[in-house]
Write an enzyme that holds these catalytic residues in place. Structure first.
Site, mmCIF file in Angstrom:
data_model
loop_
_atom_site.group_PDB
_atom_site.id
_atom_site.type_symbol
_atom_site.label_atom_id
_atom_site.label_comp_id
_atom_site.label_asym_id
_atom_site.label_seq_id
_atom_site.Cartn_x
_atom_site.Cartn_y
_atom_site.Cartn_z
ATOM 1 C CD1 TRP A 202 2.599 5.616 -2.842
ATOM 2 C CD2 TRP A 202 0.918 7.086 -2.677
ATOM 3 N NE1 TRP A 202 2.425 6.196 -4.072
ATOM 4 C CE2 TRP A 202 1.410 7.100 -4.003
ATOM 5 C CE3 TRP A 202 -0.136 7.934 -2.340
ATOM 6 C CZ2 TRP A 202 0.871 7.935 -4.989
ATOM 7 C CZ3 TRP A 202 -0.666 8.757 -3.309
ATOM 8 C CH2 TRP A 202 -0.164 8.749 -4.616
ATOM 9 N NE ARG B 130 -3.684 -0.220 2.549
ATOM 10 C CZ ARG B 130 -4.917 -0.483 2.162
ATOM 11 N NH1 ARG B 130 -5.238 -1.690 1.780
ATOM 12 N NH2 ARG B 130 -5.829 0.458 2.148
ATOM 13 C CG ASN C 189 -5.338 4.436 4.134
ATOM 14 O OD1 ASN C 189 -5.001 5.086 3.150
ATOM 15 N ND2 ASN C 189 -6.138 3.391 4.055
#
Ligand code: M6R
Length: 612
Positions: free
Chosen positions: A76, A27, A102
């Site tokens: 990310w 991810r 997230n």
């Protein structure tokens, strides 16, 4: 995007969290971090590292920090560059609260300036840090109202885990938009973005509903909606396995997955066949609805969108259903025109891609039939769409999609025939032939890699790795396939690759042709299309450009024109892309390998894109 993991239970949080993060690294792998509560000092200990998770693991290896409560993150980057300050967990003033997040907090700038005016000091550029500061209201008497207070301030899509040194027996999990699930073990609970994080530890999973939060202690999970009403969430049994020895002797996971395609195709096909009696039911349809089906809309991103673009030819040519294929990120904000008897199908390997998922959610509110074609049975798309069909590619780990793509083509080709059969456009005999054609094509896919493997490895890959840009061309069903090839090359080798429909070359892009820009052309087995492809190849050679052609047996003229050819046995014309898939992927892979690229985790990418 980002992967988050939280643990509450015995004094083992470090190992559970790091194991979970390892499995969620798909991810995002820009940075990683870990925090846990020191029960002697009641302080939060944390550690962060830039780059892949292994850097964090190395940093933590000689540190004796562990406890019964902890959280971890693999990032990310969205807001703020890749750095340790911007890695999660993010901490509040005096490090009382730690948060992993997230998603995107859309109003973070407003919240930040309000908090700064009240004296809070911010240390990162992330949107997530505001949640840690808002979390300072958590105390040892924390109730659902404190969490409601926090979520009321937040706009955007997010999954967050919060822990506070003032509330040592509670882990707080909040979900809006981004996925979050809770694995219930014996006297320990693991919360994660995806059940893979705790596969093998427990199969009892509570999927946190959208717009809800949970107050979690060692043995109890209380779930509330954002208005504070208790939610009775069922516990699902999720049987997933995690394959730890990922490479199985191959140099890269992508290479292993390229070679797994033949088996994955066979498994997908037998799954489709097995469904025969329950198929329409599982797809959320009825036989009557299928007979009345007037149009199809296929929705996806990246490789899954390419599979949809190829499948458009299947649905229009085999079952004569007009089909449009839309990019999820564009469809979501385009005007919507309701059409009777249209089926909307999201195509997604992960079943989690935010752009596709949000389209399906929007369609659900409009009460139109939706289904998902996905590779992950425990995914949000399976739970939230009217029906689903599974590809059986097995876990796809490498960021560049390979076996998910080929199995999507297989499932969609089979489905097009099954709809045609239901509409009585084809006989059972043709259905069986389609099945056999797919199996034959799977053999060709694998054999062609073996046939060219050595020459690619020793000669062709080192030669093509010298070029800085490529042009990809295809026509008809070969055009979306050429797009997929160009995407694959740019994704793993960072070489600039542009794709055009071959017929468009003369309308402009032909100006780009020169000695330094090889042209990769994919041939067709359609009798009407092949002569046109041949003309396009001649246009390329007339300008002295270097031509690489993927051709079929008997296409001698094209073979003679090209500087480099890969020849395939003939298959059904609609299966030409599937036949060429393995070798195309292997050729691209080999170029990236010569260049020494990070093939399984290319820069800037993540496997599952869970932000819009
Ligand atoms: O999981 P999904 O199929 O929904 O993912 C869609 C794209 O993000 C994905 O196909 C991406 O383009 C791949 N990295 C391509 O190799």
């Amino acid at each position: 995007m980002c992967g988050i993991v939280g643990y509450i239970g015995n004094n083992l949080c470090k190992s559970y969290i790091l194991k979970g993060l390892e499995r969620l690294e798909y991810r995002g792998y820009d940075s990683a971090g870990f925090a846990c509560l020191d029960t002697d000092t009641y302080r939060i200990n944390h550690q962060k590292a830039e780059g892949q998770l292994i850097n964090l693991i190395n940093k933590l290896s000689d540190q004796a920090i562990d406890s019964h409560l902890g959280i971890g993150h693999t990032r990310w980057a969205t807001h703020g560059k890749i750095s340790e300050e911007n890695a999660h967990p993010q901490l509040s003033c005096h490090k009382k609260v730690a948060v992993v997040h997230n998603g995107i907090i859309e109003n973070h700038l407003d919240i930040r300036s309000n908090l700064e005016a009240k004296g809070h000091t911010f240390l990162s550029q992330t949107d997530s840090e505001v949640v840690a500061h808002l979390g300072e209201i958590i105390s040892n008497k924390t109730t659902k109202d404190d969490v409601i207070n926090i979520v009321t301030s937040l706009q955007g899509a997010y999954a967050c885990l919060l822990m506070s040194s003032d509330c040592p027996e509670t882990l707080i999990a909040i979900r809006k938009g981004s996925p979050l699930c809770i694995g219930l073990g014996h006297e320990q609970i693991i919360v994660a973005s995806d059940p893979f994080a705790f596969a093998g530890q427990t199969n009892q999973v509570l999927f946190l509903p959208d717009q809800s939060f949970a107050l979690i202690s060692k043995n109890i999970v209380e779930v509330y909606d954002f208005s504070g009403h208790t939610l009775d969430v069922p516990i699902s049994q999720v049987d997933i396995t995690w394959q730890d020895d990922e490479k199985l002797g191959y140099k890269h996971i992508m290479l292993k997955e390229i070679y797994e395609q033949k088996n994955a195709i066979q498994a997908t096909l037998s799954n489709c066949k097995q469904l025969d009696l329950t198929l329409w039911d599982q797809l959320g349809l009825t036989a009557q609805r299928v007979e009345n089906l007037r149009s199809l809309a296929l929705i996806g991103c990246g490789t899954s969108w390419h599979a949809g673009r190829i499948a458009q030819f299947f649905f229009e040519m085999i079952c004569k259903v007009p089909t449009r294929v839309v990019l999820a990120s564009e469809f979501r904000y385009a005007p919507f025109f309701h059409e009777e008897n249209t089926l909307y199908c999201g195509i997604s390997q992960s079943g989690e891609t935010a752009d596709t998922l949000e389209c399906l959610r929007l369609l659900n509110t409009l009460d139109v039939p939706t289904m998902a074609l996905t590779n992950v049975e425990s995914s949000t798309m399976v739970r939230e769409t009217g029906g689903f069909l599974l590809t059986k590619a097995g876990q796809e780990i490498a960021v560049a999609s390979t076996k998910a793509f080929s199995t999507q083509l297989v499932a969609l080709y089979w489905l097009a025939h099954r709809i045609a059969l239901q509409k009585k456009y084809i006989t059972m005999e043709s259905m069986d032939r389609a099945h056999d054609d797919l199996l034959i094509t799977a053999e060709i896919l694998e054999n062609s890699i073996e046939h060219y493997r050595i020459v690619i490895e020793e000669k062709l890959a080192p030669y093509y790795a010298q070029f800085k840009r490529f042009i990809f061309l295809g026509r008809h069903i070969g055009y979306p396939f050429a797009m997929e090839a160009a995407l694959k090359l740019k994704e793993i080798s960072y070489i600039f690759s542009q794709c055009y429909p071959a017929g468009e070359l003369k309308h402009g892009p032909i100006a780009l042709l020169d000695n330094d820009t090889p042209v990769i052309l994919f041939s067709s087995l359609d009798e009407r299309v092949y002569p046109k492809i041949l003309s396009n190849a001649q246009e390329v050679k007339a300008r002295n450009a270097h031509l690489v052609a993927f051709v079929f047996e008997g296409q001698d003229e094209l073979q003679q024109l090209a500087d480099c050819v890969f020849v395939f046995p003939k298959v059904h014309p609609l299966l030409a892309p599937l036949a060429m898939t393995g070798l195309m992927q292997y050729w691209v892979y080999s170029i990236a390998n010569v260049l020494g690229c990070a093939i399984d985790k290319p820069r800037n990418l993540a496997k599952s894109v869970t932000v819009e």
